[in-house]
Design a protein around this motif. Structure first.
Motif, PDB file in Angstrom:
ATOM      1  N   GLU A 132      26.099   7.279  -2.406  1.00  0.00           N
ATOM      2  CA  GLU A 132      26.932   6.627  -3.767  1.00  0.00           C
ATOM      3  C   GLU A 132      26.315   6.947  -4.972  1.00  0.00           C
ATOM      4  OE1 GLU A 132      28.839   2.774  -5.804  1.00  0.00           O
ATOM      5  OE2 GLU A 132      27.940   2.548  -3.491  1.00  0.00           O
ATOM      6  N   ILE A 133      24.807   7.095  -5.049  1.00  0.00           N
ATOM      7  CA  ILE A 133      24.001   7.593  -6.198  1.00  0.00           C
ATOM      8  C   ILE A 133      23.668   8.915  -5.682  1.00  0.00           C
ATOM      9  CG2 ILE A 133      22.020   7.601  -7.509  1.00  0.00           C
ATOM     10  CD1 ILE A 133      22.075   4.251  -7.345  1.00  0.00           C
ATOM     11  N   ILE A 134      24.302   9.878  -6.414  1.00  0.00           N
ATOM     12  CA  ILE A 134      23.895  11.323  -6.089  1.00  0.00           C
ATOM     13  C   ILE A 134      22.768  11.641  -7.084  1.00  0.00           C
ATOM     14  CG2 ILE A 134      24.976  13.757  -6.062  1.00  0.00           C
ATOM     15  CD1 ILE A 134      27.441  12.553  -5.565  1.00  0.00           C
ATOM     16  N   VAL A 135      21.631  12.184  -6.416  1.00  0.00           N
ATOM     17  CA  VAL A 135      20.317  12.784  -7.131  1.00  0.00           C
ATOM     18  C   VAL A 135      20.650  14.252  -7.444  1.00  0.00           C
ATOM     19  CG1 VAL A 135      18.071  12.839  -6.951  1.00  0.00           C
ATOM     20  CG2 VAL A 135      19.107  10.780  -6.087  1.00  0.00           C
ATOM     21  N   THR A 136      20.613  14.287  -8.721  1.00  0.00           N
ATOM     22  CA  THR A 136      20.834  15.870  -9.211  1.00  0.00           C
ATOM     23  C   THR A 136      19.365  16.212  -9.349  1.00  0.00           C
ATOM     24  OG1 THR A 136      20.583  15.185 -11.404  1.00  0.00           O
ATOM     25  CG2 THR A 136      22.724  15.488 -10.367  1.00  0.00           C
ATOM     26  N   GLY A 137      19.330  17.767  -9.441  1.00  0.00           N
ATOM     27  CA  GLY A 137      17.864  18.437  -9.493  1.00  0.00           C
ATOM     28  C   GLY A 137      17.146  18.090 -10.819  1.00  0.00           C
ATOM     29  N   ASP A 138      17.605  17.488 -11.849  1.00  0.00           N
ATOM     30  CA  ASP A 138      16.931  17.100 -12.926  1.00  0.00           C
ATOM     31  C   ASP A 138      16.427  15.746 -12.962  1.00  0.00           C
ATOM     32  OD1 ASP A 138      19.323  16.593 -13.203  1.00  0.00           O
ATOM     33  OD2 ASP A 138      19.697  17.514 -15.388  1.00  0.00           O
ATOM     34  N   GLN A 139      16.555  15.078 -11.881  1.00  0.00           N
ATOM     35  CA  GLN A 139      16.174  13.755 -11.767  1.00  0.00           C
ATOM     36  C   GLN A 139      14.912  13.725 -10.880  1.00  0.00           C
ATOM     37  OE1 GLN A 139      20.099  11.909 -10.359  1.00  0.00           O
ATOM     38  NE2 GLN A 139      19.232  10.169 -11.478  1.00  0.00           N
ATOM     39  N   TRP A 140      13.909  13.768 -11.612  1.00  0.00           N
ATOM     40  CA  TRP A 140      12.739  14.185 -10.932  1.00  0.00           C
ATOM     41  C   TRP A 140      11.900  12.754 -10.069  1.00  0.00           C
ATOM     42  CZ3 TRP A 140      10.149  16.585 -15.828  1.00  0.00           C
ATOM     43  CH2 TRP A 140      10.653  17.912 -16.009  1.00  0.00           C
ATOM     44  N   PRO A 141      11.477  13.153  -8.964  1.00  0.00           N
ATOM     45  CA  PRO A 141      11.094  12.212  -8.033  1.00  0.00           C
ATOM     46  C   PRO A 141       9.789  11.493  -8.625  1.00  0.00           C
ATOM     47  CG  PRO A 141      10.627  14.407  -7.022  1.00  0.00           C
ATOM     48  CD  PRO A 141      11.577  14.697  -8.119  1.00  0.00           C
ATOM     49  N   GLU A 178      20.332  -3.237  -3.788  1.00  0.00           N
ATOM     50  CA  GLU A 178      21.649  -2.408  -4.202  1.00  0.00           C
ATOM     51  C   GLU A 178      21.480  -0.942  -4.510  1.00  0.00           C
ATOM     52  OE1 GLU A 178      25.142  -2.682  -7.486  1.00  0.00           O
ATOM     53  OE2 GLU A 178      23.453  -4.007  -7.561  1.00  0.00           O
ATOM     54  N   THR A 179      20.213  -0.563  -5.303  1.00  0.00           N
ATOM     55  CA  THR A 179      19.970   0.846  -5.787  1.00  0.00           C
ATOM     56  C   THR A 179      19.405   1.473  -4.508  1.00  0.00           C
ATOM     57  OG1 THR A 179      19.105   0.087  -7.837  1.00  0.00           O
ATOM     58  CG2 THR A 179      18.329   2.351  -6.886  1.00  0.00           C
ATOM     59  N   LYS A 180      18.764   0.723  -3.405  1.00  0.00           N
ATOM     60  CA  LYS A 180      18.445   1.502  -2.359  1.00  0.00           C
ATOM     61  C   LYS A 180      19.407   1.705  -1.418  1.00  0.00           C
ATOM     62  CE  LYS A 180      15.642   0.358   1.703  1.00  0.00           C
ATOM     63  NZ  LYS A 180      14.676  -0.730   2.347  1.00  0.00           N
ATOM     64  N   ALA A 181      20.506   0.882  -1.201  1.00  0.00           N
ATOM     65  CA  ALA A 181      22.007   1.171  -0.390  1.00  0.00           C
ATOM     66  C   ALA A 181      22.518   2.292  -1.030  1.00  0.00           C
ATOM     67  CB  ALA A 181      22.442  -0.206  -0.416  1.00  0.00           C
ATOM     68  N   CYS A 187       0.982  -1.258   0.043  1.00  0.00           N
ATOM     69  CA  CYS A 187       0.094   0.113   0.095  1.00  0.00           C
ATOM     70  C   CYS A 187       0.773   1.350   0.017  1.00  0.00           C
ATOM     71  CB  CYS A 187      -0.984   0.173   1.201  1.00  0.00           C
ATOM     72  SG  CYS A 187      -0.022   0.204   2.692  1.00  0.00           S
ATOM     73  N   TYR A 188       2.110   1.220   0.392  1.00  0.00           N
ATOM     74  CA  TYR A 188       2.876   2.304   0.377  1.00  0.00           C
ATOM     75  C   TYR A 188       3.636   2.446  -1.001  1.00  0.00           C
ATOM     76  CZ  TYR A 188       3.228   2.705   5.333  1.00  0.00           C
ATOM     77  OH  TYR A 188       3.160   2.593   6.703  1.00  0.00           O
ATOM     78  N   SER A 189       3.663   3.906  -1.569  1.00  0.00           N
ATOM     79  CA  SER A 189       4.076   4.203  -2.818  1.00  0.00           C
ATOM     80  C   SER A 189       5.312   5.126  -2.770  1.00  0.00           C
ATOM     81  CB  SER A 189       3.104   5.299  -3.469  1.00  0.00           C
ATOM     82  OG  SER A 189       2.019   4.474  -3.904  1.00  0.00           O
ATOM     83  N   THR A 190       6.075   4.981  -3.725  1.00  0.00           N
ATOM     84  CA  THR A 190       7.357   5.659  -3.613  1.00  0.00           C
ATOM     85  C   THR A 190       7.246   7.139  -3.843  1.00  0.00           C
ATOM     86  OG1 THR A 190       7.634   5.505  -6.248  1.00  0.00           O
ATOM     87  CG2 THR A 190       8.799   3.504  -4.588  1.00  0.00           C
ATOM     88  N   LEU A 191       8.044   7.961  -3.014  1.00  0.00           N
ATOM     89  CA  LEU A 191       7.850   9.355  -3.176  1.00  0.00           C
ATOM     90  C   LEU A 191       9.063  10.129  -3.605  1.00  0.00           C
ATOM     91  CD1 LEU A 191       6.207  10.081   0.354  1.00  0.00           C
ATOM     92  CD2 LEU A 191       5.203  10.005  -2.114  1.00  0.00           C
ATOM     93  N   LEU A 192      10.301   9.999  -2.848  1.00  0.00           N
ATOM     94  CA  LEU A 192      11.501  10.731  -3.356  1.00  0.00           C
ATOM     95  C   LEU A 192      12.385   9.978  -4.549  1.00  0.00           C
ATOM     96  CD1 LEU A 192      12.486  12.112   0.183  1.00  0.00           C
ATOM     97  CD2 LEU A 192      11.003  13.341  -1.631  1.00  0.00           C
ATOM     98  N   CYS A 193      12.078   8.602  -4.670  1.00  0.00           N
ATOM     99  CA  CYS A 193      12.973   7.921  -5.318  1.00  0.00           C
ATOM    100  C   CYS A 193      13.028   8.455  -6.915  1.00  0.00           C
ATOM    101  CB  CYS A 193      12.678   6.625  -5.364  1.00  0.00           C
ATOM    102  SG  CYS A 193      13.762   5.470  -6.273  1.00  0.00           S
ATOM    103  N   PRO A 194      14.134   8.788  -7.554  1.00  0.00           N
ATOM    104  CA  PRO A 194      13.900   9.362  -8.848  1.00  0.00           C
ATOM    105  C   PRO A 194      13.119   8.528  -9.627  1.00  0.00           C
ATOM    106  CG  PRO A 194      15.995   9.493  -8.022  1.00  0.00           C
ATOM    107  CD  PRO A 194      15.457   8.702  -7.130  1.00  0.00           C
ATOM    108  N   ALA A 195      12.395   9.042 -10.653  1.00  0.00           N
ATOM    109  CA  ALA A 195      11.747   8.092 -11.794  1.00  0.00           C
ATOM    110  C   ALA A 195      12.819   7.450 -12.501  1.00  0.00           C
ATOM    111  CB  ALA A 195      10.916   9.040 -12.817  1.00  0.00           C
ATOM    112  N   GLY A 196      12.474   6.042 -12.855  1.00  0.00           N
ATOM    113  CA  GLY A 196      13.578   5.493 -13.480  1.00  0.00           C
ATOM    114  C   GLY A 196      14.543   4.426 -12.526  1.00  0.00           C
ATOM    115  N   LEU A 197      14.665   4.840 -11.369  1.00  0.00           N
ATOM    116  CA  LEU A 197      15.135   4.031 -10.300  1.00  0.00           C
ATOM    117  C   LEU A 197      14.296   3.184  -9.767  1.00  0.00           C
ATOM    118  CD1 LEU A 197      17.902   6.500  -8.935  1.00  0.00           C
ATOM    119  CD2 LEU A 197      18.250   4.895 -10.828  1.00  0.00           C
ATOM    120  N   ASP A 198      14.641   1.926  -9.308  1.00  0.00           N
ATOM    121  CA  ASP A 198      13.914   1.060  -8.696  1.00  0.00           C
ATOM    122  C   ASP A 198      14.270   0.865  -7.240  1.00  0.00           C
ATOM    123  OD1 ASP A 198      12.273  -1.236  -7.693  1.00  0.00           O
ATOM    124  OD2 ASP A 198      13.462  -2.834  -9.206  1.00  0.00           O
TER     125      ASP A 198
END
Length: 354
Positions: A200-209, A191-194, A175-186
């Motif tokens: 280690e994965i730096i989210v830039t301003g043009d990676q929209w959530p 591994e992505t979550k960690a 029932c929980y939806s993703t909020l801040l995770c950038p679109a295109g990332l799982d």
């Protein structure tokens, strides 16, 4: 390269008007603060008012004869923002149109620290107030009804309002939806979550959530599908522009909302961008803000943006739908208007005789 073909940025010392300038703290209250608050929310939140005024006045004056196509895209965009400022501040355009003998004094006044610092105070003050006001409300909106967040999120600090919390980071249960995770990332990928949590994965301003999307769902084959149709954005927009109580569609406010105070009857694209920035307090907020404005202003995206604007106006201003609805063919009102138009055609002189 001829003088006319040079970028207008080469004709003067360039100051970027659409980036934040030095912060000033005027001590007095002034109507310009009022204008600055609304301008920052609905036209441009992060501009340098001193540079905007200086460059805009130059373009109206000594650069007025240079063809528009000789300005860079950024200079044209900046001048559009300047023109909106003229409309936003009562009397400003009239002041600039005064006789040339007063021009030096007018420009000196408009580019003075006192003038632009009041506008800056208004815009920055609105951002601060809205950030503080939205912080606790957003937690209420993302919490499933009848449930509590585990672990709980503090309402007055942001330390765990990111990838370090399951609800704001992504899906904890079905029932929980993703909020801040950038679109295109799982986010469900461990591994992505960690890597997101460790930085280690730096989210830039043009990676929209994902929270920008309806139902927090991103379709890589159709990235416009549901983009900016987010219920969370609508809640935040109503909270800031109509009233906090209007979020639940049960107005209880004792004071007029910002939209009514400023006579706002339609959503502006920069105001949607402003709300998205307020909800997503990313480090690279300027890039996030500008990247959204860029796609809104892209001529190739006009159809999608127009559809989005209509949808937003229907969510925020109920009277907009009635005002935009075409007349029903063969209705009494339509026939009255048709007959009136026919009568005018009959009685309009053809201009052929004396």
């Amino acid at each position: 390269m001829s003088e006319d073909n040079k970028s207008c940025g080469q004709c003067r010392k360039q100051i970027d008007a659409l980036q934040l300038g030095p912060r000033k703290r005027p001590s007095a209250t002034d109507p310009l603060v009022h204008y600055g608050r609304h301008f920052g929310r609905t036209v441009h939140a992060l501009c340098n008012f001193q540079a905007l005024l200086t460059n805009g006045i130059l373009q109206m004056g000594e650069l007025a004869d240079i063809p528009e196509e000789n300005f860079t895209a950024e200079e044209r965009r900046e001048h559009r923002v300047f023109q909106e400022l003229l409309k936003s501040v009562a009397g400003l355009e009239e002041c600039l149109m005064q006789s040339r003998e007063d021009e030096v004094d007018i420009i000196a006044e408009l580019t003075s620290i006192t003038f632009y610092s009041y506008l800056t105070k208004g815009a920055s003050g609105a951002r601060g107030d809205d950030t503080k006001s939205l912080k606790g409300s957003i937690l209420d909106w993302i919490t499933p009804k009848g449930q509590n967040l585990v672990p709980p999120l503090a309402r007055n600090v942001k330390v765990n309002h990111s990838f370090h919390h399951e609800r704001t980071g992504a899906r904890k249960l079905e029932c929980y939806s993703t909020l801040l995770c950038p679109a295109g990332l799982d986010w469900s990928n461990s591994e992505t979550k960690a890597k997101l949590q460790s930085g280690e994965i730096i989210v830039t301003g043009d990676q929209w959530p994902l929270f920008l999307y309806a139902n927090y769902h991103y379709d890589p084959e159709d990235p416009w599908n549901g983009l900016f149709w987010s219920a969370l954005l609508v809640c935040a927009y109503r909270h800031v522009f109509t009233s906090p109580s209007s979020v639940d569609k049960e107005p209880k406010a004792t004071h007029s909302g910002n939209a009514r105070i400023h006579g706002m009857t339609r959503v502006t694209l920069p105001s949607i961008t402003y709300i998205a920035m307020q909800v997503y307090k990313v480090t690279d907020s300027e890039r996030f803000y500008n990247s959204i404005l860029e796609i809104f202003e892209d001529p190739d995206e006009k159809q999608e943006v127009d559809d989005l604007t209509v949808w937003w106006n229907r969510q925020i201003f109920p009277s907009y739908l009635t005002a935009q609805r075409p007349l029903i063919k063969n209705s009494a009102l339509a026939r009255i208007q048709e007959k009136r138009a026919q009568m005018k055609e009959v009685f309009v002189p053809d201009g052929g005789g004396v």
